[in-house]
Design a protein around this motif. Structure first.
Motif, PDB file in Angstrom:
ATOM      1  N   UNK A   1      43.748  37.689  37.603  1.00 45.79           N
ATOM      2  CA  UNK A   1      43.123  36.389  37.313  1.00 45.79           C
ATOM      3  C   UNK A   1      43.833  35.282  38.090  1.00 45.79           C
ATOM      4  N   UNK A   2      45.128  35.434  38.267  1.00 43.30           N
ATOM      5  CA  UNK A   2      45.870  34.441  39.061  1.00 43.30           C
ATOM      6  C   UNK A   2      45.370  34.465  40.504  1.00 43.30           C
ATOM      7  N   UNK A   3      45.242  35.662  41.073  1.00 48.18           N
ATOM      8  CA  UNK A   3      44.778  35.769  42.458  1.00 48.18           C
ATOM      9  C   UNK A   3      43.364  35.203  42.600  1.00 48.18           C
ATOM     10  N   UNK A   4      42.507  35.500  41.633  1.00 51.78           N
ATOM     11  CA  UNK A   4      41.112  35.036  41.702  1.00 51.78           C
ATOM     12  C   UNK A   4      41.048  33.511  41.719  1.00 51.78           C
ATOM     13  N   UNK A   5      41.817  32.881  40.844  1.00 57.72           N
ATOM     14  CA  UNK A   5      41.731  31.420  40.774  1.00 57.72           C
ATOM     15  C   UNK A   5      42.474  30.789  41.963  1.00 57.72           C
ATOM     16  N   UNK A   6      43.485  31.479  42.477  1.00 56.12           N
ATOM     17  CA  UNK A   6      44.132  30.994  43.710  1.00 56.12           C
ATOM     18  C   UNK A   6      43.090  30.945  44.822  1.00 56.12           C
ATOM     19  N   UNK A   7      42.213  31.946  44.858  1.00 55.11           N
ATOM     20  CA  UNK A   7      41.135  31.956  45.847  1.00 55.11           C
ATOM     21  C   UNK A   7      40.209  30.765  45.678  1.00 55.11           C
ATOM     22  N   UNK A   8      39.857  30.469  44.435  1.00 56.75           N
ATOM     23  CA  UNK A   8      38.978  29.321  44.162  1.00 56.75           C
ATOM     24  C   UNK A   8      39.644  28.014  44.609  1.00 56.75           C
ATOM     25  N   UNK A   9      40.940  27.906  44.350  1.00 53.87           N
ATOM     26  CA  UNK A   9      41.635  26.644  44.633  1.00 53.87           C
ATOM     27  C   UNK A   9      41.914  26.443  46.118  1.00 53.87           C
ATOM     28  N   UNK A  10      42.085  27.527  46.856  1.00 58.34           N
ATOM     29  CA  UNK A  10      42.565  27.397  48.237  1.00 58.34           C
ATOM     30  C   UNK A  10      41.531  27.792  49.297  1.00 58.34           C
ATOM     31  N   UNK A  11      40.441  28.428  48.908  1.00 53.26           N
ATOM     32  CA  UNK A  11      39.451  28.970  49.847  1.00 53.26           C
ATOM     33  C   UNK A  11      40.018  30.084  50.719  1.00 53.26           C
ATOM     34  N   UNK A  12      41.198  30.568  50.367  1.00 54.93           N
ATOM     35  CA  UNK A  12      41.748  31.760  51.035  1.00 54.93           C
ATOM     36  C   UNK A  12      41.755  32.883  49.996  1.00 54.93           C
ATOM     37  N   UNK A  13      41.635  34.140  50.421  1.00 58.14           N
ATOM     38  CA  UNK A  13      41.626  35.191  49.390  1.00 58.14           C
ATOM     39  C   UNK A  13      42.949  35.226  48.627  1.00 58.14           C
ATOM     40  N   UNK A  14      42.864  35.191  47.304  1.00 58.06           N
ATOM     41  CA  UNK A  14      44.058  35.396  46.496  1.00 58.06           C
ATOM     42  C   UNK A  14      44.404  36.876  46.548  1.00 58.06           C
ATOM     43  N   UNK A  15      45.706  37.192  46.625  1.00 60.66           N
ATOM     44  CA  UNK A  15      46.127  38.584  46.783  1.00 60.66           C
ATOM     45  C   UNK A  15      46.723  39.107  45.482  1.00 60.66           C
ATOM     46  N   UNK A  16      46.162  40.221  45.009  1.00 62.47           N
ATOM     47  CA  UNK A  16      46.720  40.905  43.840  1.00 62.47           C
ATOM     48  C   UNK A  16      47.185  42.282  44.291  1.00 62.47           C
ATOM     49  N   UNK A  17      48.327  42.701  43.796  1.00 58.88           N
ATOM     50  CA  UNK A  17      48.921  43.974  44.207  1.00 58.88           C
ATOM     51  C   UNK A  17      49.192  44.837  42.979  1.00 58.88           C
ATOM     52  N   UNK A  18      48.625  46.048  42.997  1.00 55.70           N
ATOM     53  CA  UNK A  18      48.802  46.925  41.834  1.00 55.70           C
ATOM     54  C   UNK A  18      49.234  48.327  42.247  1.00 55.70           C
ATOM     55  N   UNK A  19      49.778  49.050  41.291  1.00 61.14           N
ATOM     56  CA  UNK A  19      50.098  50.463  41.492  1.00 61.14           C
ATOM     57  C   UNK A  19      48.821  51.287  41.299  1.00 61.14           C
ATOM     58  N   UNK A  20      48.940  52.577  41.542  1.00 56.64           N
ATOM     59  CA  UNK A  20      47.762  53.442  41.472  1.00 56.64           C
ATOM     60  C   UNK A  20      47.210  53.587  40.042  1.00 56.64           C
ATOM     61  N   UNK A  21      46.084  54.229  39.962  1.00 55.92           N
ATOM     62  CA  UNK A  21      45.284  54.497  38.757  1.00 55.92           C
ATOM     63  C   UNK A  21      45.382  53.467  37.613  1.00 55.92           C
ATOM     64  N   UNK A  22      46.352  53.572  36.694  1.00 55.71           N
ATOM     65  CA  UNK A  22      46.296  52.642  35.560  1.00 55.71           C
ATOM     66  C   UNK A  22      46.507  51.184  35.972  1.00 55.71           C
ATOM     67  N   UNK A  23      47.407  50.948  36.912  1.00 56.11           N
ATOM     68  CA  UNK A  23      47.644  49.581  37.382  1.00 56.11           C
ATOM     69  C   UNK A  23      46.412  49.048  38.088  1.00 56.11           C
ATOM     70  N   UNK A  24      45.833  49.907  38.912  1.00 54.26           N
ATOM     71  CA  UNK A  24      44.592  49.573  39.613  1.00 54.26           C
ATOM     72  C   UNK A  24      43.494  49.216  38.614  1.00 54.26           C
ATOM     73  N   UNK A  25      43.335  50.051  37.601  1.00 50.79           N
ATOM     74  CA  UNK A  25      42.283  49.792  36.602  1.00 50.79           C
ATOM     75  C   UNK A  25      42.549  48.477  35.868  1.00 50.79           C
ATOM     76  N   UNK A  26      43.815  48.201  35.584  1.00 47.31           N
ATOM     77  CA  UNK A  26      44.136  46.931  34.923  1.00 47.31           C
ATOM     78  C   UNK A  26      43.771  45.732  35.800  1.00 47.31           C
TER      79      UNK A  26
END
Ligand code: ADP
Ligand code: TPW
Ligand code: MG
Length: 569
Positions: free
Chosen positions: A61-86
């Motif tokens: 959600x932080x990355x998504x709203x960073x995208x809204x605020x800056x017009x640049x893609x917000x970057x989110x980084x997750x681990x595999x499977x469960x982190x990805x799903x989260x």
């Protein structure tokens, strides 16, 4: 070149970091773990700001709203499977809301995943992400990292913005290649969101229709806020003389106190308008799909719609004048086409709206000044309304049901992109993620007005807020439950499903991590506490006790609850 093992070699880790930096993507929101822990360390060492969260959804959600605020893609980084799903809920949320975001996720070994041999955190992540985002890619070779990031960035921000998934299998990080070749393989994306000019004929059609209108109305949506062409939007509204309604996150694009704002006469404006100009707003459920009682007589209005997405036109009802293009280009074409002698709508129409606005504002005023204990929504929000008026730079984050609906209508916004909320889905849980990104991306003070239920979805991130010492003041509107704290279950010892522990002390959660916790019961004390939080600029949580009888079921959208024909026990 970055600090690789030897001077002549680079690897997947460093190529990803270099690809981000080359494209001015300097912040990552995520949660570490296999296979991305070292990547996070290296990114931090290379000057990228890496913010670790307690749960991937909030990083997303932080990355998504960073995208809204800056017009640049917000970057989110997750681990595999469960982190990805989260992280996936936030990726889908970004796509739904038209926010540019890239979810980077580590994944397990392709060969083992594809043969379903039970790898550590095995999952075919690419297939799962695909239906939930604008585009999804996987990179298998280090030499493709540059192109993969270029594609991801372009997909996220061009046309209608949205979420993009980039799958990074564990093996990719360690792949080695010649450093000079690696540097050459990177792409700095040129003009990632090219202007999309509207066809001149579509602009003329729209202006002809607008000229013929007797009771025109402009609706500004969050697409208009995203476009960051604030001066032109203001010029268009003012030159046209047309009353306007801001959607929730478009509030403040023009100050809510603007003489043309129809915000406090919303029902009248929607019902009576004959031509409606939609600017970066969809005719979805938030606008009753452009039909039904709130829109007056069926067939009584014609729509002009400005949107970058051609498929949005006629999505719910006929659009008489579709104008497809980016809002900046469309609005400047409108301004040029309107010339210098544009006639304002009749005084009969604008005065009718103004009179209604004045009546409604006057009726509300005394309620906002009440100092009742326990507090009602009007008293508590009246207090924060004044704080925002005195500090218009503050970013307001808002979620809940009654807490959301009352705050949206009571708190005036004065500047663009200062109100961030639950968006198109009305999702609970955006609170702490949005607050963190808002503070990080803008450096401004944040006030998060949170229903006690809404806050619970991301409450653990108060530790994140304290860890980074961010200027965030959370105000929990504590009415002991979802919508209201008064439900009774008379059939067992369990409390009703909407009721929480009574008089919970959310302020102590903040104190637990070294922030400031405050407990208030009156609007006067709430004012003092919020002002102190702003003056201090430190993490603060104010537990604001709200009368548990004050709200209504589902806030303003109770009508969306299905009804049973079977009589309740
Ligand atoms: P709201 O919820 O405020 O009504 P929506 O999210 O429903 O707003 O609508 C936003 C609209 O704005 C989307 O249809 C999207 O395609 C459009 N949009 C986003 N950015 C731009 C832009 N730069 N130019 C034109 N349209 C845009
Ligand atoms: C991800 C359903 C909508 S609003 C709400 C819930 C659970 C909480 C309302 O209570 P709160 O506010 O926050 O205390 P108030 O002032 O009315 O008491 N799960 C998700 N999203 C949504 N929208 C829900 C559940 C919901
Ligand atoms: Mg509540």
């Amino acid at each position: 070149m970055t600090d690789a093992a030897t001077e002549d070699l680079t690897d997947g880790f460093h190529l990803i970091i270099d690809a981000l930096k080359l494209n001015d993507l300097s912040t990552i929101y995520g949660v570490p773990g296999i296979p991305i822990t070292d990547f996070g360390r290296m990114a931090q060492a290379e000057g990228i700001r890496v913010l670790s969260f307690r749960h991937e959804q909030h990083a997303g959600y932080a990355a998504a709203i960073a995208g809204f605020l800056t017009k640049k893609p917000g970057i989110c980084l997750t681990v595999s499977a469960p982190g990805f799903l989260n992280g996936l809920t936030a990726l889908a949320h970004a796509t739904t809301n038209c926010f540019p975001m890239i979810l980077l996720s580590g994944s397990s070994e392709r060969e083992i995943v594809d043969l379903q041999q039970g790898d550590y955190e095995e999952m075919d992540q690419l297939a799962i992400a695909k239906p939930l985002c604008k585009a999804a890619f996987r990179v298998l070779h280090a030499e493709d990292i540059g192109i993969a990031f270029a594609r991801a960035i372009r997909a996220a921000v061009s046309g209608r913005p949205g979420g993009v998934y980039l799958d990074l299998p564990a093996k990719l990080f360690g792949q080695v290649m010649d450093a000079a070749e690696g540097a050459k393989s990177l792409v700095k994306v040129i003009d990632p969101a090219p202007a999309q000019l509207p066809a001149p004929a579509s602009v003329n059609r729209a202006l002809d229709l607008l000229k013929s209108a007797k009771r025109p109305l402009i609706i500004l949506g969050k697409g208009a806020a995203y476009a960051q062409v604030d001066e032109d939007i203001r010029a268009f509204v003012e030159k046209s003389g047309i009353p306007y309604l801001p959607m929730s996150m478009a509030k403040g694009l023009l100050p809510d106190t603007h003489p043309q704002s129809a915000g406090a006469a919303r029902s009248l404006a929607l019902k009576e308008a004959d031509v409606v100009v939609m600017v970066g707003a969809r005719l979805n459920w938030l606008l009753s799909h452009g039909k039904g009682k709130s829109w007056g007589e069926p067939g009584s209005k014609k729509f002009i719609q400005i949107d970058i997405e051609p498929k949005e036109m006629d999505s719910n009802i006929e659009i008489a004048a579709p104008v497809v293009g980016d809002i900046g280009s469309c609005i400047s074409a409108f301004l040029a086409g309107m010339g210098d002698n544009w006639a304002s709508p009749s005084a009969e129409w604008t005065d009718a709206i103004k009179t209604k606005v004045e009546t409604n504002v006057a009726r509300m005023a005394p309620k906002l000044q009440n100092n009742n204990v326990p507090m009602d929504y009007q008293g508590a929000l009246g207090a924060i309304r004044t704080v925002i008026k005195e500090n218009p730079e503050i970013i307001l984050v808002n979620e809940g049901a009654n807490t959301l609906d009352f705050a949206r209508s009571i708190i005036d916004m004065y500047k663009p992109r200062k109100r961030l909320d639950v968006g198109t889905w009305g999702v609970m849980g955006i609170g702490m993620g949005q607050s963190i990104a808002a503070a990080v991306e803008t450096g401004h003070q944040v006030i998060a007005i949170e229903g006690d239920s809404a806050f619970g979805f991301s409450g653990m991130e108060v530790e994140t807020i304290c860890r980074y010492n961010l200027p965030i003041c959370i105000v929990v509107f504590n009415n002991n439950g979802i919508y209201r704290g008064t439900d009774i279950n008379s059939t067992s010892d369990d409390v009703a499903s909407t009721v929480f522990v009574k008089d919970a002390r959310y302020d102590q959660m903040m104190a637990a991590f070294g922030g400031v916790g405050v407990y208030v019961t009156s609007p006067a004390d709430l004012t003092v506490a919020v002002n102190e939080a702003i003056a201090l600029g430190k993490p603060t949580l104010i537990n604001a006790v709200i009368d548990e009888n004050a709200g209504t079921e589902s806030g303003r959208i109770g009508n969306l609850n299905p009804q049973s024909v079977v009589k309740k026990k």
